[in-house]
Write a protein that holds these residues in place. Structure first.
Motif, short mmCIF file in Angstrom:
data_model
loop_
_atom_site.label_atom_id
_atom_site.label_comp_id
_atom_site.label_asym_id
_atom_site.label_seq_id
_atom_site.Cartn_x
_atom_site.Cartn_y
_atom_site.Cartn_z
N ASP A 1 0.86 -1.17 0.00
CA ASP A 1 0.00 0.00 0.00
C ASP A 1 0.90 1.22 0.00
O ASP A 1 1.89 1.26 0.74
CB ASP A 1 -0.88 0.06 1.26
N ALA A 2 0.56 2.22 -0.81
CA ALA A 2 1.32 3.47 -0.83
C ALA A 2 0.34 4.63 -0.89
O ALA A 2 -0.59 4.61 -1.70
CB ALA A 2 2.26 3.50 -2.03
N THR A 3 0.54 5.62 -0.03
CA THR A 3 -0.32 6.79 -0.03
C THR A 3 0.52 8.04 0.20
O THR A 3 1.59 7.99 0.82
CB THR A 3 -1.40 6.74 1.07
N ALA A 4 0.01 9.15 -0.31
CA ALA A 4 0.60 10.47 -0.03
C ALA A 4 -0.57 11.38 0.32
O ALA A 4 -1.54 11.46 -0.42
CB ALA A 4 1.35 10.99 -1.24
N THR A 5 -0.47 12.03 1.46
CA THR A 5 -1.56 12.87 1.95
C THR A 5 -1.01 14.24 2.29
O THR A 5 0.00 14.35 2.99
CB THR A 5 -2.19 12.25 3.21
N PHE A 6 -1.69 15.28 1.81
CA PHE A 6 -1.30 16.63 2.22
C PHE A 6 -2.16 17.04 3.40
O PHE A 6 -3.37 16.87 3.40
CB PHE A 6 -1.48 17.65 1.08
N SER A 7 -1.51 17.61 4.40
CA SER A 7 -2.22 18.06 5.59
C SER A 7 -1.67 19.42 6.00
O SER A 7 -0.47 19.67 5.90
CB SER A 7 -2.04 17.07 6.74
N ASP A 8 -2.57 20.28 6.47
CA ASP A 8 -2.12 21.59 6.95
C ASP A 8 -1.70 21.52 8.43
O ASP A 8 -1.17 22.48 8.97
CB ASP A 8 -3.18 22.66 6.74
N ASN A 9 -1.94 20.37 9.10
CA ASN A 9 -1.51 20.21 10.49
C ASN A 9 -1.47 18.72 10.82
O ASN A 9 -2.26 18.21 11.60
CB ASN A 9 -2.46 20.95 11.44
N TYR A 10 -0.52 18.00 10.21
CA TYR A 10 -0.49 16.55 10.35
C TYR A 10 -0.08 16.08 11.74
O TYR A 10 -0.32 14.94 12.10
CB TYR A 10 0.42 15.90 9.30
N ARG A 11 0.50 16.93 12.57
CA ARG A 11 0.87 16.54 13.92
C ARG A 11 -0.21 16.91 14.95
O ARG A 11 -0.07 16.63 16.13
CB ARG A 11 2.20 17.16 14.32
N HIS A 12 -1.27 17.57 14.49
CA HIS A 12 -2.36 17.99 15.38
C HIS A 12 -1.81 18.77 16.57
O HIS A 12 -2.13 18.48 17.72
CB HIS A 12 -3.18 16.79 15.87
#
Length: 173
Positions: free
Chosen positions: A36-47
């Motif tokens: 499985d391979a994914t790439a996700t953009f997040s504006d605050n991935y560490r919360h």
């Protein structure tokens, strides 16, 4: 408990499983590699309050092992999940996690001695009120569990059944 003792205990528990496999060496086992391979953009991935944004990439190679025979049914799913953060120089850094779900049912001596077992490795939240981010490990711990259960079962004609079971459970965090 030391790591050596834990390894010996798991080897002792899984030894009956290995013995059940010996007569079925030629039996059909199905091995399926997975990735499985994914790439996700997040504006605050560490919360966190000081937001970190960027692409978080995950790679999870693994395999599925399955067997259904006249005396043994076994299934195992394993993944090694690697998560890469854009700022991996951070103290949290990248993370690697193992995931496992395995079960086995075996008829060791026909209509008398049986064996059930399972093992799992998964990440679980430490607190219900902590962060639920799938990327950070700050509110998660790895839980490993093993269950081994040999049992006797005998039928005395139509009048009575006999069952005796021993179950060993171990959960480690």
């Amino acid at each position: 408990m030391t790591t050596t003792m834990a390894k010996r205990r798991y080897a002792f528990i899984l030894a009956p499983l290995a013995l059940t496999l010996a007569p079925n060496v030629g039996a059909a086992w199905k091995f399926t590699p997975t990735v499985d391979a994914t790439a996700t953009f997040s504006d605050n991935y560490r919360h966190s309050i000081d937001a970190h944004s960027g692409f978080v990439t995950e790679l999870a190679p693994g395999f599925i092992l399955a067997h259904r025979g006249p005396r043994i049914t076994a299934n195992a799913l394993y993944k090694l999940r690697y998560v890469n953060f854009p700022d991996s120089r951070n103290s949290d850094g990248d993370s690697t996690r193992s995931e496992l779900a395995a079960t086995v049912r075996a008829n060791l001596i026909n209509e008398l001695l049986y064996f059930d077992g399972n093992a799992s490795i998964s990440d679980q939240p430490i607190s219900e009120f902590g962060s639920r981010s799938g990327y950070t490990r700050e509110n998660q711990t790895s839980v490993k569990s093993v269950r081994a259960s040999p049992y006797l079962r005998h039928r005395f004609g139509r009048s009575a059944d006999f069952n005796a079971r021993y179950t060993y459970d171990n959960v480690d965090t």
